[in-house]
Design a protein around this motif. Structure first.
Motif, short mmCIF file in Angstrom:
data_model
loop_
_atom_site.label_atom_id
_atom_site.label_comp_id
_atom_site.label_asym_id
_atom_site.label_seq_id
_atom_site.Cartn_x
_atom_site.Cartn_y
_atom_site.Cartn_z
N LEU A 87 0.85 -1.19 0.00
CA LEU A 87 0.00 0.00 0.00
C LEU A 87 0.88 1.23 0.00
N PHE A 88 0.58 2.15 -0.90
CA PHE A 88 1.30 3.42 -0.98
C PHE A 88 0.30 4.56 -1.09
N LEU A 89 0.66 5.69 -0.52
CA LEU A 89 -0.09 6.92 -0.71
C LEU A 89 0.82 7.89 -1.46
N ALA A 90 0.26 8.53 -2.46
CA ALA A 90 1.01 9.50 -3.25
C ALA A 90 0.26 10.83 -3.20
N SER A 91 0.83 11.80 -2.49
CA SER A 91 0.20 13.11 -2.35
C SER A 91 0.78 14.07 -3.37
N HIS A 92 0.00 14.37 -4.39
CA HIS A 92 0.39 15.25 -5.48
C HIS A 92 0.07 16.68 -5.06
N GLU A 93 0.99 17.61 -5.28
CA GLU A 93 0.79 18.99 -4.87
C GLU A 93 -0.43 19.64 -5.51
N VAL A 94 -0.79 19.20 -6.69
CA VAL A 94 -1.89 19.82 -7.43
C VAL A 94 -3.12 18.93 -7.45
N GLU A 95 -2.94 17.64 -7.70
CA GLU A 95 -4.06 16.74 -7.94
C GLU A 95 -4.57 16.00 -6.71
N GLY A 96 -3.95 16.20 -5.55
CA GLY A 96 -4.40 15.52 -4.34
C GLY A 96 -3.75 14.15 -4.18
N THR A 97 -4.33 13.34 -3.31
CA THR A 97 -3.73 12.07 -2.92
C THR A 97 -4.40 10.88 -3.60
N THR A 98 -3.57 9.96 -4.07
CA THR A 98 -4.06 8.70 -4.61
C THR A 98 -3.51 7.56 -3.76
N GLU A 99 -4.23 6.46 -3.79
CA GLU A 99 -3.83 5.25 -3.10
C GLU A 99 -3.40 4.25 -4.15
N TRP A 100 -2.25 3.65 -3.95
CA TRP A 100 -1.74 2.63 -4.87
C TRP A 100 -1.71 1.32 -4.11
N GLN A 101 -2.47 0.35 -4.58
CA GLN A 101 -2.48 -0.97 -3.99
C GLN A 101 -1.73 -1.93 -4.90
N ILE A 102 -0.85 -2.69 -4.32
CA ILE A 102 -0.15 -3.76 -5.04
C ILE A 102 -0.80 -5.04 -4.55
N ARG A 103 -1.57 -5.68 -5.44
CA ARG A 103 -2.29 -6.89 -5.03
C ARG A 103 -2.70 -7.69 -6.25
N ASP A 104 -2.78 -8.98 -6.07
CA ASP A 104 -3.24 -9.88 -7.13
C ASP A 104 -2.44 -9.71 -8.42
N GLY A 105 -1.15 -9.41 -8.30
CA GLY A 105 -0.29 -9.29 -9.46
C GLY A 105 -0.43 -7.99 -10.22
N ARG A 106 -1.10 -7.01 -9.64
CA ARG A 106 -1.34 -5.74 -10.33
C ARG A 106 -1.07 -4.54 -9.43
N LEU A 107 -0.89 -3.40 -10.07
CA LEU A 107 -0.85 -2.11 -9.40
C LEU A 107 -2.19 -1.45 -9.66
N VAL A 108 -2.92 -1.15 -8.59
CA VAL A 108 -4.26 -0.58 -8.69
C VAL A 108 -4.24 0.83 -8.09
N TRP A 109 -4.59 1.83 -8.88
CA TRP A 109 -4.64 3.22 -8.43
C TRP A 109 -6.08 3.62 -8.18
#
Length: 121
Positions: A87-109
């Motif tokens: 699990l990752f959180l990416a806080s973009h200065e302009v676009e806000g925060t997204t959650e990145w899940q690494i699961r089931d062989g995929r990267l899900v945003w």
């Protein structure tokens, strides 16, 4: 100056998967943002953890997400079938925060839950 994204999170895996993940990371080493990766000095018990934390330029998100997608595809290394997950959180200065899940062989945003907005500051 550019737009920055604060990326932080972790991966969970076994020893074989950790070695494969570290190989992927080293193949993308840039001697700058790749310094955001770290592991405990010694793993405790059976789950290995790999952490990332850094403020990176938005233009480097492709560099990072490509690594994450490759790591997500690392196969299970034993009969229990567990894949790398994280699990990752990416806080973009302009676009806000997204959650990145690494699961089931995929990267899900997906957009991050509102409860994580306090990290946008």
């Amino acid at each position: 100056m550019g737009v920055y994204v604060s990326v932080r999170g972790w991966l969970e895996c076994d020893e074989k998967q950790l070695a494969a993940a570290q190989h992927i990371i080293s193949s993308h080493a840039d001697d700058h943002y790749s310094r955001g990766w770290s592991t405990p000095q010694r793993q405790v018990n059976w789950t290995c953890y790999l952490f990332y934390g850094a403020d990176i330029r938005a233009s480097a998100l492709d560099w990072f997400s490509h690594q994450m997608a490759q790591i997500a595809r690392i196969p299970a290394s034993d009969d229990d079938g567990d894949r790398v997950r994280g699990l990752f959180l990416a806080s973009h200065e302009v676009e806000g925060t997204t959650e990145w899940q690494i699961r089931d062989g995929r990267l899900v945003w997906s957009p991050a839950d509102a409860r994580h907005r306090y990290l946008d500051g």
